[in-house]
Write an enzyme that holds these catalytic residues in place. Sequence first.
Site, PDB file in Angstrom:
ATOM      1  N   ASP A 197       0.817  -1.214   0.000  1.00 34.19           N
ATOM      2  CA  ASP A 197       0.000   0.000   0.000  1.00 34.19           C
ATOM      3  C   ASP A 197       0.852   1.266   0.000  1.00 34.19           C
ATOM      4  O   ASP A 197       2.064   1.214   0.167  1.00 34.19           O
ATOM      5  CB  ASP A 197      -0.939   0.014   1.219  1.00 34.19           C
ATOM      6  CG  ASP A 197      -0.273  -0.539   2.484  1.00 34.19           C
ATOM      7  OD1 ASP A 197       0.939  -0.350   2.634  1.00 34.19           O
ATOM      8  OD2 ASP A 197      -0.971  -1.160   3.304  1.00 34.19           O
ATOM      9  N   ASP A 233      -7.520  -4.090  14.394  1.00 33.17           N
ATOM     10  CA  ASP A 233      -8.884  -4.451  13.965  1.00 33.17           C
ATOM     11  C   ASP A 233      -8.871  -5.549  12.898  1.00 33.17           C
ATOM     12  O   ASP A 233      -9.878  -5.804  12.243  1.00 33.17           O
ATOM     13  CB  ASP A 233      -9.647  -3.218  13.465  1.00 33.17           C
ATOM     14  CG  ASP A 233      -8.998  -2.559  12.248  1.00 33.17           C
ATOM     15  OD1 ASP A 233      -7.944  -3.064  11.779  1.00 33.17           O
ATOM     16  OD2 ASP A 233      -9.527  -1.544  11.755  1.00 33.17           O
ATOM     17  N   HIS A 238      -7.252  -5.736  10.048  1.00 34.14           N
ATOM     18  CA  HIS A 238      -7.131  -5.416   8.622  1.00 34.14           C
ATOM     19  C   HIS A 238      -5.745  -5.804   8.108  1.00 34.14           C
ATOM     20  O   HIS A 238      -4.763  -5.708   8.832  1.00 34.14           O
ATOM     21  CB  HIS A 238      -7.416  -3.925   8.351  1.00 34.14           C
ATOM     22  CG  HIS A 238      -6.350  -2.982   8.817  1.00 34.14           C
ATOM     23  ND1 HIS A 238      -6.491  -2.173   9.919  1.00 34.14           N
ATOM     24  CD2 HIS A 238      -5.108  -2.706   8.320  1.00 34.14           C
ATOM     25  CE1 HIS A 238      -5.396  -1.438  10.076  1.00 34.14           C
ATOM     26  NE2 HIS A 238      -4.536  -1.753   9.126  1.00 34.14           N
ATOM     27  N   GLU A 241      -9.743  -2.389   5.219  1.00 29.54           N
ATOM     28  CA  GLU A 241     -10.380  -2.093   6.497  1.00 29.54           C
ATOM     29  C   GLU A 241     -11.591  -3.000   6.732  1.00 29.54           C
ATOM     30  O   GLU A 241     -12.079  -3.653   5.799  1.00 29.54           O
ATOM     31  CB  GLU A 241     -10.809  -0.614   6.506  1.00 29.54           C
ATOM     32  CG  GLU A 241      -9.672   0.372   6.247  1.00 29.54           C
ATOM     33  CD  GLU A 241      -8.748   0.574   7.443  1.00 29.54           C
ATOM     34  OE1 GLU A 241      -8.541  -0.377   8.216  1.00 29.54           O
ATOM     35  OE2 GLU A 241      -8.234   1.691   7.597  1.00 29.54           O
TER      36      GLU A 241
END
Length: 276
Positions: free
Chosen positions: A72, A141, A143, A148
């Site tokens: 990314d 979380d 991801h 996400e």
Amino acid sequence: MRLVILDNYDLASEWAAKYICNRIIQFRPGQDRYFTLGLPTGSTPLGCYKKLIEYHKNGDLSFKYVKTFNMDEYVGLPRNHPESYHSYMWNNFFKHIDIDPNNAHILDGNATDLQAECESFEKKIKEAGGIDLFVGGIGPDGHIAFNEPGSSLVSRTRLKTLAMDTILANAKYFDGDLSKVPTMALTVGVGTVMDAREVMILITGAHKAFALYKAIEEGVNHMWTVSAFQQHPRTIFVCDEDATLELRVKTVKYFKGLMHVHNKLVDPLYSMKEGN
């Protein structure tokens, strides 16, 4: 699926680096046969990168015939900004090894046509013959890359809006100032990573323990995108003791009982030096 549990962060990083080293060397890369590696950023892989640099400096490992694709990049952050993932990769890894800069692929978050940039990235992966080993990290979380919670589990490289949890987690890299943290990023999709022949996910620290529990002990769920890798034929989760705190005792015991098998993947550590 394999879960490799080491005592602490340093040992987990070293195990991961040894695994990458052995996979590259066993592949026997050459001029007409490149090993293709997917790479993450963030704090978790830093120890792994340091060990890989050490193996390179010792003459045991070369990246001359390795192509890399990063997961990314932020949108709108100048490439030379100290917190861009271009800067991260060059400062923490690429400038210390012998990779050809033309073979190190990172998404351009400043491209005039971001959609075209994402499509081009997928095309380059395909032209490279796909990714042999995709290394990833996860957020608290669950991801992976910037996929996400709620991301499609068959998603491809695309533009993503970052969740507030991710922006808050990344604020430490921007002097704690939320207004400086990019709110959008280009990211490979869950499907992009799933297409790799092999996936290794690094998970360390107690703050990632609940995410590891969701990844290992519960079902596949797009609210915890890392859970998709339960369905990949060759996934290795590499973690430290702290990351296992939310797992059942019998789960930890089961996987620790397999460590004598898992350790054969990294011992002996192969070398590119002549005669090894």
